[in-house]
Write a protein that holds these residues in place. Structure first.
Motif, PDB file in Angstrom:
ATOM      1  N   VAL A   1     -11.967   4.059   6.241  1.00  0.00           N
ATOM      2  CA  VAL A   1     -11.008   3.092   6.527  1.00  0.00           C
ATOM      3  C   VAL A   1     -10.224   2.958   4.908  1.00  0.00           C
ATOM      4  CG1 VAL A   1     -11.494   0.465   5.864  1.00  0.00           C
ATOM      5  CG2 VAL A   1     -12.944   1.816   7.342  1.00  0.00           C
ATOM      6  N   GLY A   2     -10.793   3.895   3.514  1.00  0.00           N
ATOM      7  CA  GLY A   2      -9.984   3.271   2.751  1.00  0.00           C
ATOM      8  C   GLY A   2      -8.779   3.999   2.183  1.00  0.00           C
ATOM      9  N   VAL A   3      -8.613   5.065   2.881  1.00  0.00           N
ATOM     10  CA  VAL A   3      -7.785   6.219   3.058  1.00  0.00           C
ATOM     11  C   VAL A   3      -6.823   5.390   3.890  1.00  0.00           C
ATOM     12  CG1 VAL A   3      -6.789   8.415   3.714  1.00  0.00           C
ATOM     13  CG2 VAL A   3      -9.090   8.057   2.829  1.00  0.00           C
ATOM     14  N   ALA A   4      -6.769   4.265   4.946  1.00  0.00           N
ATOM     15  CA  ALA A   4      -5.575   3.908   5.813  1.00  0.00           C
ATOM     16  C   ALA A   4      -5.433   2.882   5.792  1.00  0.00           C
ATOM     17  CB  ALA A   4      -6.742   4.008   7.662  1.00  0.00           C
ATOM     18  N   ALA A   5      -6.038   2.085   4.801  1.00  0.00           N
ATOM     19  CA  ALA A   5      -5.590   1.130   4.342  1.00  0.00           C
ATOM     20  C   ALA A   5      -4.024   1.655   2.725  1.00  0.00           C
ATOM     21  CB  ALA A   5      -6.841   0.137   3.649  1.00  0.00           C
ATOM     22  N   GLY A   6      -5.072   1.976   2.401  1.00  0.00           N
ATOM     23  CA  GLY A   6      -4.191   2.800   1.470  1.00  0.00           C
ATOM     24  C   GLY A   6      -2.427   3.114   1.898  1.00  0.00           C
ATOM     25  N   LEU A   7      -2.634   4.153   2.513  1.00  0.00           N
ATOM     26  CA  LEU A   7      -1.950   4.469   3.154  1.00  0.00           C
ATOM     27  C   LEU A   7      -0.384   3.554   4.120  1.00  0.00           C
ATOM     28  CD1 LEU A   7      -2.479   8.021   5.071  1.00  0.00           C
ATOM     29  CD2 LEU A   7      -1.104   7.925   3.400  1.00  0.00           C
ATOM     30  N   LEU A   8      -1.355   3.041   4.655  1.00  0.00           N
ATOM     31  CA  LEU A   8      -0.334   1.444   5.353  1.00  0.00           C
ATOM     32  C   LEU A   8      -0.044   0.806   4.006  1.00  0.00           C
ATOM     33  CD1 LEU A   8      -2.773   0.381   8.477  1.00  0.00           C
ATOM     34  CD2 LEU A   8      -0.251   1.327   8.556  1.00  0.00           C
ATOM     35  N   THR A   9      -0.437   0.011   3.456  1.00  0.00           N
ATOM     36  CA  THR A   9      -0.163  -0.165   2.486  1.00  0.00           C
ATOM     37  C   THR A   9       1.076   0.340   1.036  1.00  0.00           C
ATOM     38  OG1 THR A   9      -1.690  -1.770   1.561  1.00  0.00           O
ATOM     39  CG2 THR A   9      -0.326  -1.335  -0.031  1.00  0.00           C
ATOM     40  N   ALA A  10       1.278   1.792   0.855  1.00  0.00           N
ATOM     41  CA  ALA A  10       1.909   2.172   1.125  1.00  0.00           C
ATOM     42  C   ALA A  10       3.147   2.666   1.436  1.00  0.00           C
ATOM     43  CB  ALA A  10       1.676   4.111  -0.152  1.00  0.00           C
ATOM     44  N   LEU A  11       2.933   2.655   3.148  1.00  0.00           N
ATOM     45  CA  LEU A  11       4.540   2.712   3.977  1.00  0.00           C
ATOM     46  C   LEU A  11       4.415   1.310   3.437  1.00  0.00           C
ATOM     47  CD1 LEU A  11       3.029   4.922   6.894  1.00  0.00           C
ATOM     48  CD2 LEU A  11       4.511   5.568   5.057  1.00  0.00           C
ATOM     49  N   ALA A  12       3.926   0.742   3.936  1.00  0.00           N
ATOM     50  CA  ALA A  12       4.725  -1.312   3.636  1.00  0.00           C
ATOM     51  C   ALA A  12       5.187  -1.571   2.469  1.00  0.00           C
ATOM     52  CB  ALA A  12       3.428  -2.178   4.306  1.00  0.00           C
ATOM     53  N   ASP A  13       4.945  -1.493   1.172  1.00  0.00           N
ATOM     54  CA  ASP A  13       5.117  -1.989   0.265  1.00  0.00           C
ATOM     55  C   ASP A  13       7.049  -0.585  -0.544  1.00  0.00           C
ATOM     56  OD1 ASP A  13       5.454  -3.346  -2.349  1.00  0.00           O
ATOM     57  OD2 ASP A  13       3.760  -1.547  -2.839  1.00  0.00           O
ATOM     58  N   GLY A  14       6.604   0.848  -0.208  1.00  0.00           N
ATOM     59  CA  GLY A  14       7.251   1.438  -0.527  1.00  0.00           C
ATOM     60  C   GLY A  14       7.064   1.947  -1.545  1.00  0.00           C
ATOM     61  N   GLY A  15       6.718   2.448  -2.550  1.00  0.00           N
ATOM     62  CA  GLY A  15       6.245   3.215  -3.903  1.00  0.00           C
ATOM     63  C   GLY A  15       5.703   2.443  -4.673  1.00  0.00           C
ATOM     64  N   GLY A  16       4.718   1.307  -4.276  1.00  0.00           N
ATOM     65  CA  GLY A  16       3.732   0.559  -5.146  1.00  0.00           C
ATOM     66  C   GLY A  16       2.261   1.608  -4.935  1.00  0.00           C
ATOM     67  N   ALA A  17       2.764   2.238  -5.699  1.00  0.00           N
ATOM     68  CA  ALA A  17       1.355   3.781  -5.558  1.00  0.00           C
ATOM     69  C   ALA A  17      -0.252   2.879  -6.567  1.00  0.00           C
ATOM     70  CB  ALA A  17       1.319   5.110  -6.653  1.00  0.00           C
ATOM     71  N   ALA A  18      -0.239   2.189  -7.707  1.00  0.00           N
ATOM     72  CA  ALA A  18      -1.413   1.392  -8.546  1.00  0.00           C
ATOM     73  C   ALA A  18      -1.647   0.567  -6.570  1.00  0.00           C
ATOM     74  CB  ALA A  18      -1.140   1.081  -9.849  1.00  0.00           C
ATOM     75  N   ARG A  19      -0.842   0.128  -6.561  1.00  0.00           N
ATOM     76  CA  ARG A  19      -0.928  -0.962  -5.622  1.00  0.00           C
ATOM     77  C   ARG A  19      -1.734  -0.501  -4.411  1.00  0.00           C
ATOM     78  NH1 ARG A  19       2.261  -5.698  -3.174  1.00  0.00           N
ATOM     79  NH2 ARG A  19       1.747  -6.621  -4.245  1.00  0.00           N
ATOM     80  N   SER A  20      -1.040   0.669  -3.951  1.00  0.00           N
ATOM     81  CA  SER A  20      -2.153   1.117  -2.933  1.00  0.00           C
ATOM     82  C   SER A  20      -3.091   1.775  -3.149  1.00  0.00           C
ATOM     83  CB  SER A  20      -1.138   2.753  -2.606  1.00  0.00           C
ATOM     84  OG  SER A  20      -0.273   2.006  -1.809  1.00  0.00           O
ATOM     85  N   VAL A  21      -3.664   2.452  -4.185  1.00  0.00           N
ATOM     86  CA  VAL A  21      -5.113   2.809  -5.029  1.00  0.00           C
ATOM     87  C   VAL A  21      -5.802   1.616  -5.285  1.00  0.00           C
ATOM     88  CG1 VAL A  21      -5.913   4.309  -6.570  1.00  0.00           C
ATOM     89  CG2 VAL A  21      -3.745   4.769  -5.713  1.00  0.00           C
ATOM     90  N   ILE A  22      -5.586   0.737  -5.316  1.00  0.00           N
ATOM     91  CA  ILE A  22      -6.420  -0.184  -5.402  1.00  0.00           C
ATOM     92  C   ILE A  22      -6.818  -0.982  -4.209  1.00  0.00           C
ATOM     93  CG2 ILE A  22      -6.803  -3.532  -5.904  1.00  0.00           C
ATOM     94  CD1 ILE A  22      -4.831  -2.097  -8.761  1.00  0.00           C
ATOM     95  N   VAL A  23      -5.844  -1.803  -3.305  1.00  0.00           N
ATOM     96  CA  VAL A  23      -6.080  -2.134  -2.320  1.00  0.00           C
ATOM     97  C   VAL A  23      -7.032  -0.657  -1.164  1.00  0.00           C
ATOM     98  CG1 VAL A  23      -5.060  -2.877   0.037  1.00  0.00           C
ATOM     99  CG2 VAL A  23      -4.143  -3.216  -1.637  1.00  0.00           C
ATOM    100  N   GLY A  24      -6.877   0.773  -0.848  1.00  0.00           N
ATOM    101  CA  GLY A  24      -7.821   1.213  -0.169  1.00  0.00           C
ATOM    102  C   GLY A  24      -8.576   1.451  -1.102  1.00  0.00           C
ATOM    103  N   ALA A  25      -9.057   1.566  -2.832  1.00  0.00           N
ATOM    104  CA  ALA A  25     -10.550   1.594  -3.016  1.00  0.00           C
ATOM    105  C   ALA A  25     -11.281  -0.054  -2.919  1.00  0.00           C
ATOM    106  CB  ALA A  25     -10.383   1.210  -4.576  1.00  0.00           C
TER     107      ALA A  25
END
Length: 63
Positions: free
Chosen positions: A20-44
């Protein structure tokens, strides 16, 4: 020393949490377009919420 480190229930809960964490992080990264820190926080955060959810959902082992 023959006891496993994790029970099957614990391993399943952690595996589902990681998925679930990896899926949420990947979906955030794809939707955000480059926010690596945000993707990690959302995944965690999704991992923590999923572990709590699946821990309550999956019945405990009965000896």
């Amino acid at each position: 020393m023959d006891r496993p480190l994790l029970t099957v229930r614990s391993a399943l809960i952690l595996l589902l949490g990681v998925l679930v964490g990896v899926a949420a992080g990947l979906l955030t990264a794809l939707a955000d377009g480059g926010g690596a820190a945000r993707s990690v926080i959302v995944g965690a955060a999704a991992f923590a919420a999923a572990v709590a959810f699946f821990n309550a959902l999956i019945a405990q082992d009965r000896p």
